[in-house]
Design a protein around this motif. Structure first.
Motif, PDB file in Angstrom:
ATOM      1  N   GLY A   1       0.753  -1.245   0.000  1.00 38.09           N
ATOM      2  CA  GLY A   1       0.000   0.000   0.000  1.00 38.09           C
ATOM      3  C   GLY A   1       0.781   1.292   0.000  1.00 38.09           C
ATOM      4  O   GLY A   1       0.209   2.363  -0.221  1.00 38.09           O
TER       5      GLY A   1
ATOM      6  N   ALA B   1      -3.694   2.970  -2.954  1.00 35.93           N
ATOM      7  CA  ALA B   1      -4.053   2.009  -1.908  1.00 35.93           C
ATOM      8  C   ALA B   1      -5.563   1.797  -1.896  1.00 35.93           C
ATOM      9  O   ALA B   1      -6.043   0.683  -1.655  1.00 35.93           O
TER      10      ALA B   1
ATOM     11  N   LEU C   1      -3.665  -5.967   3.080  1.00 38.52           N
ATOM     12  CA  LEU C   1      -3.073  -4.753   2.526  1.00 38.52           C
ATOM     13  C   LEU C   1      -2.058  -4.248   3.543  1.00 38.52           C
ATOM     14  O   LEU C   1      -2.408  -3.955   4.691  1.00 38.52           O
TER      15      LEU C   1
END
Lengths: 454, 104
Positions: free
Chosen positions: A13, A24, A36
């Protein structure tokens, strides 16, 4: 693992605290991710946070960009079942946790479990001990009060435990950057102490930990290296299988490029010996790997990765108050630009001396001539029409840094040669928190997990 | 033998850790790996960077990737936290390396 598909999808991200936010969000919305992960820390970042706090105890200790970033990605992550891991906790994971819960509440999210990982902050130990400061004859105790930050790169075990306990968001301080990405793999695949598999996880993490640097960012060099749509580069996704097979890709239709070349460049980034890449969780040997394109913007990692057991000593990054940096910049243009710039450079050097200021370091640089590589000026008849004069100094006292910054910007415009740029009140001034590092035995670190939930 | 700028046959990326710079140098075509292994030695790289690199230069080889990894010690004016350079991280040093000329 989603829908029993048999592999994990992890998104990278961010490459740092000041990173773009929308890629992101794109990953959270369209990446079909399981996890993530965000790397928001660097040598500069923890130093800068420590500096802010030493001047102002109310200054935040976590990554100041965390709020906007998580506010942007949380809705899609919650909606799509994407778990978040990041080192945005920085110098204060507990306050970061509180902020994330506040943001989630404001967004109307009904259920969220946030884990804060503590234990990397070893400032009191470093101040009280004579740890050897690498590359110097000093010890950590000798810095006294000037040592304002000490963070150990701790193993990712607490992250794995937090995931096991159902945390949706895990906020850490300092951990190994690639370890942020290894943790979900250890949790899902139970690799335990299979060092070769852990090493493959670190390879994946290292490719993803710098965001766009593997998807066409920090890469283009036309006409040799061409990257489409860099204004909307898609951030990276890794598909990782339980046996360590891994692919690097990005959201379909996003800008940027994933190729063996982008992967090779990122693989070597900030690496010394490829046979001995040391992180807190494993020592990795990736000298025999390569990358193979299996489809447009989809690359497979090929070759053997070998791992050795984790090191007994953990690296500790230190921040030491070393003074102040002041810097100013003006430009001269048109015919005679080089002569006037040279005259200005001479003038500012004499001015600083005339004022009785004795910087620890002083440089006056001619931008557009030889500021970047210190090569002799070109002799091929090229006559520059724009030449910058950048003055930069390290001083013990803040007043001296400010003086040099002002004298080399507006005051130089007014008192120096003709036909100069002038931008009032625009100069660089910062406290220098110098980076050093040392080592602590891993067994002395006591990580702690604190959970908060909605 | 043809005299060629490294940029014609290689790409590169620079990174930093403390006062140490690293540059990964990668051939576009693996047929050129032997040539850069022969030509781009640590000594030549140190000479090429001159005053910018005050310490030693080490080199690691990754034949499978077609890459050489150079470690430049004392190369970043004390590192990004205390450097006076325009380029505190040394991210532009890769381009300077690609300007080196070699015999193919």
């Amino acid at each position: 693992m989603k829908d029993g598909r048999g592999y994990i999808r992890i998104g990278g991200g961010a490459a740092g605290a000041e990173e773009r936010i929308d890629p992101a969000v794109e990953l959270a919305e369209k990446g079909d991710l399981d996890y993530l992960c965000f790397d928001s820390l660097s040598e500069v970042e923890l130093s800068s946070i420590a500096s802010n706090r030493s001047g102002n105890p109310d200054a935040v200790g976590y990554d100041a960009f965390m709020g906007p970033r998580l506010r942007a990605v949380l809705p899609a992550c919650v909606r799509n079942g994407v778990r978040i891991i990041g080192n945005m906790g920085a110098g204060d994971p507990m306050a970061a946790q509180a902020l994330v819960l506040d943001i989630a509440r404001e967004l109307g999210i009904e259920r969220l479990k946030v884990a804060a990982v503590l234990g990397d902050n070893v400032l009191s130990v470093a101040r009280a001990s004579d740890l050897e400061v690498v590359g110097t004859t000093l010890t950590t105790r000798s810095f006294g009060e000037k040592l304002i930050s000490a963070h150990a790169y701790i193993p990712c075990d607490p992250i794995v435990e937090a995931l096991r306990q159902g945390a949706d968001v895990v906020l850490t301080g300092r951990v190994g950057d690639a370890s942020l990405f290894l943790a979900p793999l250890l949790h899902e695949f139970g690799w335990g102490e299979d060092w070769d598999l852990r090493a493959r996880g670190i390879v994946v993490g290292h490719l993803l930990e710098c965001g766009a640097q593997v998807t066409g960012g920090y890469f283009a060099d036309p006409p040799y290296k061409v990257v489409p749509d860099m204004h909307r580069i898609g951030f990276p996704i890794a598909d990782v299988h339980p046996d360590g097979t891994a692919f690097i890709t990005k959201v379909e239709g996003s800008g940027g490029l994933v190729s063996p070349a982008t992967c090779r460049e990122q693989m070597l980034y900030e690496v010394a010996d490829p046979e001995c890449y040391i992180e807190a969780d494993v020592v990795t040997n990736f000298v025999d790997i390569d990358f193979e394109e299996v489809a447009p913007n989809r690359v497979r990692i090929v070759g053997a990765v070998k791992g050795r057991p984790r090191p007994e000593m953990l690296k500790v990054s230190l921040g030491v108050q070393e003074g102040f940096l002041g810097s100013g910049l003006v430009y001269y243009g048109g015919p005679g630009a080089y002569e006037r710039a040279s005259l200005a450079a001479d003038t500012i050097a004499r001015r600083i001396d005339y004022l009785g200021i004795q910087p620890q370091k002083l440089e006056v640089q001619l931008l557009g001539i030889n500021a970047m590589y210190r090569q002799p000026p070109a002799t091929n008849g090229f006559v520059p029409q724009e030449v910058g004069v950048r003055t930069a100094a390290l001083t013990e006292r803040r007043e001296d840094a400010i003086t040099i910054a002002r004298e080399s910007s507006t005051a130089l415009s007014n008192n120096g040669p003709a036909a100069v740029t002038c931008r009032q009140r625009q100069y660089e001034l910062k406290e220098v928190i110098g980076y050093h590092h040392t080592f602590l035995p891993a067994r002395t670190i006591q990580p702690e997990l604190v959970y908060g939930e909605l | 033998m043809a005299r060629t700028q490294l940029r014609e046959i290689c790409h590169a990326r620079a990174g930093d850790k403390g006062d140490i710079g690293n540059i990964g140098l990668i051939v576009y075509d693996k047929e050129h790996f032997e040539a850069i292994r022969r030509e781009v030695t640590p000594e030549r790289v140190k000479a090429h960077f001159g005053d910018l690199v005050k310490g030693d230069v080490e080199r690691y080889e990754l034949p499978r990737m077609g890459a050489l990894n150079f470690i430049l010690h004392a190369a970043l004016d004390g590192g990004v936290t205390r450097s006076l350079r325009l380029d505190g991280h040394g991210k532009s040093l890769s381009a300077h390396l690609l300007g080196m000329e070699v015999d193919l």
